[in-house]
Write a protein that holds these residues in place. Structure first.
Motif, PDB file in Angstrom:
ATOM      1  N   VAL A 221      -9.911  -0.837   1.295  1.00 18.75           N
ATOM      2  CA  VAL A 221      -9.565   0.593   1.199  1.00 18.75           C
ATOM      3  C   VAL A 221      -8.124   0.687   0.722  1.00 18.75           C
ATOM      4  CG1 VAL A 221      -9.388   2.797   2.438  1.00 18.75           C
ATOM      5  CG2 VAL A 221     -11.052   1.077   3.196  1.00 18.75           C
ATOM      6  N   ASN A 222      -7.923   1.390  -0.376  1.00 15.25           N
ATOM      7  CA  ASN A 222      -6.559   1.586  -0.878  1.00 15.25           C
ATOM      8  C   ASN A 222      -6.325   3.032  -1.287  1.00 15.25           C
ATOM      9  OD1 ASN A 222      -6.683  -1.669  -2.059  1.00 15.25           O
ATOM     10  ND2 ASN A 222      -4.881  -0.917  -1.000  1.00 15.25           N
ATOM     11  N   ASN A 223      -5.069   3.405  -1.255  1.00 17.59           N
ATOM     12  CA  ASN A 223      -4.639   4.737  -1.651  1.00 17.59           C
ATOM     13  C   ASN A 223      -4.741   4.917  -3.182  1.00 17.59           C
ATOM     14  OD1 ASN A 223      -1.702   6.220  -2.502  1.00 17.59           O
ATOM     15  ND2 ASN A 223      -2.996   7.285  -1.045  1.00 17.59           N
TER      16      ASN A 223
ATOM     17  N   LYS B 278      -4.480  -7.901   1.260  1.00 15.16           N
ATOM     18  CA  LYS B 278      -5.720  -7.147   1.557  1.00 15.16           C
ATOM     19  C   LYS B 278      -6.850  -7.586   0.625  1.00 15.16           C
ATOM     20  CE  LYS B 278      -5.580  -2.781   2.878  1.00 15.16           C
ATOM     21  NZ  LYS B 278      -5.418  -1.321   2.875  1.00 15.16           N
TER      22      LYS B 278
ATOM     23  N   THR C  27      -1.885   3.356  -5.017  1.00  8.30           N
ATOM     24  CA  THR C  27      -1.919   1.882  -4.998  1.00  8.30           C
ATOM     25  C   THR C  27      -2.765   1.365  -6.164  1.00  8.30           C
ATOM     26  OG1 THR C  27      -1.826   2.040  -2.586  1.00  8.30           O
ATOM     27  CG2 THR C  27      -2.336  -0.124  -3.506  1.00  8.30           C
TER      28      THR C  27
ATOM     29  N   GLY D  47      -8.645  10.418   6.984  1.00 11.82           N
ATOM     30  CA  GLY D  47      -7.798   9.619   6.092  1.00 11.82           C
ATOM     31  C   GLY D  47      -7.527   8.243   6.699  1.00 11.82           C
ATOM     32  N   GLU D  48      -7.671   8.126   8.023  1.00 16.68           N
ATOM     33  CA  GLU D  48      -7.527   6.815   8.683  1.00 16.68           C
ATOM     34  C   GLU D  48      -8.727   5.981   8.239  1.00 16.68           C
ATOM     35  OE1 GLU D  48      -7.665   3.563  11.362  1.00 16.68           O
ATOM     36  OE2 GLU D  48      -9.258   5.026  11.155  1.00 16.68           O
ATOM     37  N   GLU D  49      -8.455   4.772   7.744  1.00 17.65           N
ATOM     38  CA  GLU D  49      -9.500   4.070   6.998  1.00 17.65           C
ATOM     39  C   GLU D  49     -10.797   3.808   7.755  1.00 17.65           C
ATOM     40  OE1 GLU D  49      -7.581   0.585   5.468  1.00 17.65           O
ATOM     41  OE2 GLU D  49      -7.336  -0.328   7.436  1.00 17.65           O
TER      42      GLU D  49
ATOM     43  N   GLU E 267      -5.817  12.514   1.348  1.00 17.85           N
ATOM     44  CA  GLU E 267      -4.517  13.202   1.265  1.00 17.85           C
ATOM     45  C   GLU E 267      -4.365  14.405   2.210  1.00 17.85           C
ATOM     46  OE1 GLU E 267      -2.870  14.839  -2.535  1.00 17.85           O
ATOM     47  OE2 GLU E 267      -1.262  13.445  -2.097  1.00 17.85           O
ATOM     48  N   GLY E 268      -4.408  14.091   3.518  1.00 13.09           N
ATOM     49  CA  GLY E 268      -4.318  15.177   4.501  1.00 13.09           C
ATOM     50  C   GLY E 268      -2.949  15.315   5.138  1.00 13.09           C
TER      51      GLY E 268
ATOM     52  N   GLY F 293      -3.381   5.367  14.429  1.00 14.92           N
ATOM     53  CA  GLY F 293      -2.115   5.805  13.860  1.00 14.92           C
ATOM     54  C   GLY F 293      -1.817   7.279  14.076  1.00 14.92           C
TER      55      GLY F 293
ATOM     56  N   ASN G 145      -8.955   5.850  -1.083  1.00 14.55           N
ATOM     57  CA  ASN G 145      -8.666   6.861  -0.077  1.00 14.55           C
ATOM     58  C   ASN G 145      -7.938   8.031  -0.749  1.00 14.55           C
ATOM     59  OD1 ASN G 145      -7.837   8.360   2.115  1.00 14.55           O
ATOM     60  ND2 ASN G 145      -7.208   6.597   3.349  1.00 14.55           N
TER      61      ASN G 145
ATOM     62  N   GLY H 131       0.816  -1.213   0.000  1.00 13.23           N
ATOM     63  CA  GLY H 131       0.000   0.000   0.000  1.00 13.23           C
ATOM     64  C   GLY H 131       0.850   1.264   0.000  1.00 13.23           C
ATOM     65  N   ARG H 132       0.487   2.215  -0.853  1.00 13.08           N
ATOM     66  CA  ARG H 132       1.262   3.455  -0.984  1.00 13.08           C
ATOM     67  C   ARG H 132       0.737   4.575  -0.103  1.00 13.08           C
ATOM     68  NH1 ARG H 132       4.942   0.170  -2.759  1.00 13.08           N
ATOM     69  NH2 ARG H 132       5.858   0.604  -4.793  1.00 13.08           N
ATOM     70  N   GLY H 133      -0.265   4.279   0.765  1.00 15.93           N
ATOM     71  CA  GLY H 133      -0.830   5.316   1.632  1.00 15.93           C
ATOM     72  C   GLY H 133       0.002   5.562   2.879  1.00 15.93           C
TER      73      GLY H 133
HETATM   74  C1  LIG Z   1      -4.352   9.811  10.726  1.00 11.51           C
HETATM   75  C2  LIG Z   1      -4.217   9.018   9.477  1.00 11.51           C
HETATM   76  C3  LIG Z   1      -4.435   9.624   8.243  1.00 11.51           C
HETATM   77  C4  LIG Z   1      -4.335   8.875   7.076  1.00 11.51           C
HETATM   78  N1  LIG Z   1      -4.520   9.511   5.881  1.00 11.51           N
HETATM   79  C5  LIG Z   1      -4.431   8.795   4.733  1.00 11.51           C
HETATM   80  C6  LIG Z   1      -4.683   9.421   3.477  1.00 11.51           C
HETATM   81  O1  LIG Z   1      -4.953  10.620   3.392  1.00 11.51           O
HETATM   82  N2  LIG Z   1      -4.584   8.652   2.359  1.00 11.51           N
HETATM   83  C7  LIG Z   1      -4.295   7.302   2.430  1.00 11.51           C
HETATM   84  O2  LIG Z   1      -4.253   6.632   1.404  1.00 11.51           O
HETATM   85  N3  LIG Z   1      -4.068   6.696   3.599  1.00 11.51           N
HETATM   86  C8  LIG Z   1      -4.139   7.400   4.741  1.00 11.51           C
HETATM   87  N4  LIG Z   1      -3.959   6.765   5.942  1.00 11.51           N
HETATM   88  C9  LIG Z   1      -3.737   5.307   5.931  1.00 11.51           C
HETATM   89  C10 LIG Z   1      -5.088   4.583   5.824  1.00 11.51           C
HETATM   90  O3  LIG Z   1      -5.597   4.337   7.127  1.00 11.51           O
HETATM   91  C11 LIG Z   1      -4.954   3.211   5.119  1.00 11.51           C
HETATM   92  O4  LIG Z   1      -3.907   2.508   5.704  1.00 11.51           O
HETATM   93  C12 LIG Z   1      -4.687   3.345   3.627  1.00 11.51           C
HETATM   94  O5  LIG Z   1      -5.677   4.116   2.993  1.00 11.51           O
HETATM   95  C13 LIG Z   1      -4.663   1.956   3.012  1.00 11.51           C
HETATM   96  O6  LIG Z   1      -4.344   2.049   1.656  1.00 11.51           O
HETATM   97  P1  LIG Z   1      -3.013   1.379   1.069  1.00 11.51           P
HETATM   98  O7  LIG Z   1      -2.943  -0.011   1.616  1.00 11.51           O
HETATM   99  O8  LIG Z   1      -3.212   1.408  -0.396  1.00 11.51           O
HETATM  100  O9  LIG Z   1      -1.867   2.222   1.517  1.00 11.51           O
HETATM  101  C14 LIG Z   1      -4.019   7.481   7.133  1.00 11.51           C
HETATM  102  C15 LIG Z   1      -3.795   6.887   8.383  1.00 11.51           C
HETATM  103  C16 LIG Z   1      -3.892   7.641   9.532  1.00 11.51           C
HETATM  104  C17 LIG Z   1      -3.649   6.959  10.840  1.00 11.51           C
END
Ligand SMILES: Cc1cc2nc3c(=O)[nH]c(=O)nc-3n(C[C@H](O)[C@H](O)[C@H](O)COP(=O)(O)O)c2cc1C
Ligand code: SF4
Length: 394
Positions: free
Chosen positions: A196-198, A53, A201, A161-163, A73-74, A367, A70, A42-44
């Motif tokens: 849920v993916n970025n 996943k 990703t 942004g936390e899933e 992007e905060g 997180g 997701n 995952g690139r998030g």
């Molecule tokens: C506070 C917080 C903010 C997050 N913000 C983002 C976000 O803006 N975009 C994102 O892809 N993942 C964000 N994440 C991670 C997501 O919870 C989740 O791990 C992710 O979307 C999974 O996608 P991936 O497996 O493709 O990375 C955040 C996690 C935390 C704890």
């Protein structure tokens, strides 16, 4: 966007449609096998293996499943998803459609950061174009499953942004993280299995289906395969969006973006770590320094205490307040920084603050709180002389 420098990215060379065509020629589990074989993580930010996943979501028994992109992007210093959605929306929706096929989802959602409202019209147009081409909607064009994508707006809260907070927000509740387990792959949107993916990703997933798992796996390191998109900002000649192989060293990256005299680099945004010059030989990879892609360069004139304070202010503002270590801990850390600024923080109290930071990393519920002391702790550790110079002599 107009002013953001964007390097040449691999996505420019991926033919839209080729990934989905290749996926639809395979059985669902073969698509997941291909993604797993590519080593895509995952690139998030968290780097969870995408194949795992998707497999967990595919295996969960339910009447309905969902795919969520997701796009919140905060993270301070991150803007690559904005650029990716502007330039490659078609390929992004293709990646989501591939995921839907693989896991058996009927609906997809793109959760768009509130501040990116202006992107919505363009994204809707791409969705409509895909519907007209029968790439979305009821079964058709080689698709034996119906699937459509809807855009849901965020409202500018970093925690969304936390899933699990994102899912709460999509369900119309206050964006607060859920207790985990259960995880979204099992109990997600409306208690249904949800992947849920970025943004990035999904784009790599579509590229992998087009170019093959071997192509991706051959790039990067053993544990961190492939390429990564970075948002680079701060004290460098060429800030912008870049693509580098996973495993690039901090020094190599700084060289490419024209950061010659960097004193430190914040890798991973506010929740990442502050890396000093003595560690510029470290690798940007899941096994060393992990990041969702935010790189902030600090030149020689920067005040490290001011930087720590700036990040802590962000977390005090963005904490959802659900759990004490994060709600109270961040406020206490910032109080300590203010004492340091006034020369009123003893070394003993500074040590207490560091212990508090470590407790927050362990005891916070999600997180956000777990990573909120990272910048403070790494700055105290690596810029000890600069910080301790502000403690009163005993
Ligand atoms: C506070 C917080 C903010 C997050 N913000 C983002 C976000 O803006 N975009 C994102 O892809 N993942 C964000 N994440 C991670 C997501 O919870 C989740 O791990 C992710 O979307 C999974 O996608 P991936 O497996 O493709 O990375 C955040 C996690 C935390 C704890
Ligand atoms: S760690 Fe912070 S953001 Fe996460 S649940 Fe606790 S208070 Fe909320």
């Amino acid at each position: 966007m107009k002013n953001t420098y964007v390097a040449k990215l691999t996505f420019d060379s991926v033919k839209v449609g080729s990934g989905l065509d290749a996926a639809l020629k395979k059985k669902r589990h073969e698509v997941i096998d291909e993604i797993s074989a590519s080593g895509l993580k995952g690139r998030g930010g968290a780097g969870f293996p995408t194949g795992v996943k998707w497999n967990l979501t595919a295996s969960a028994a339910a009447d309905e499943k969902f795919v969520v992109c997701n796009a919140d992007e905060g993270e301070p210093g991150t803007f690559k998803d904005r650029v990716l959605m502007t330039k490659y929306a078609d390929l992004l929706f293709e990646g989501m459609t591939i995921a839907a096929y693989a896991i058996g989802a009927s609906r997809g959602y793109l959760y768009l950061r509130g501040e990116y409202e202006y992107l919505r019209k363009g994204l809707e147009e791409v969705l409509e174009k895909r519907r007209k081409a029968k790439l979305l909607g009821p079964k058709g064009k080689g698709r034996d499953f119906s699937f459509d994508i809807e855009i849901r707006m965020g409202s500018g809260a970093y925690i969304c942004g936390e899933e699990t907070a994102l899912i709460e927000s999509m369900e119309g509740f206050r964006g607060e993280p859920r207790n985990r387990p259960p995880f979204p792959v099992d109990t997600g949107f409306y208690k249904r299995p949800t992947a849920v993916n970025n943004v990035e990703t999904f784009l790599w997933a579509a590229s992998i289906m087009s170019k093959g798992a071997k192509w991706f796996k051959a790039i990067g390191t053993e544990r961190s395969a492939g390429l990564k998109i970075f948002s680079v900002s701060g004290d460098c000649d060429r800030p912008g969006v870049y693509e580098f192989p996973m495993g690039i060293s901090v020094m190599q990256l700084l060289d490419k973006v024209g950061a010659r005299n960097a004193k430190a680099v914040q890798i991973g945004g506010a929740s990442g770590i502050c890396v000093p010059t003595s560690e510029f030989n470290r690798k940007i990879a899941f096994e060393d320094i992990s990041t969702g892609g935010s790189i902030i360069v600090f030149g020689p004139g920067r005040d490290m205490l001011h930087i720590a304070k700036n990040f802590l202010e962000f977390f005090v503002e963005e904490s959802c307040g659900q759990c004490t270590p994060c709600r109270v801990g961040n406020a206490k850390l910032i109080e300590g920084v203010e004492m340091l600024e006034k020369g009123e923080c003893s070394t003993d109290y500074l040590n207490e603050l560091c212990k508090l930071g470590e407790t927050m990393q362990l005891a916070s519920k999600c997180g956000l709180g777990q990573s909120s002391p990272n910048a403070f702790l790494s700055i105290i550790k690596h810029f000890n002389k600069e910080i301790m110079g502000r403690c009163p002599a005993i």
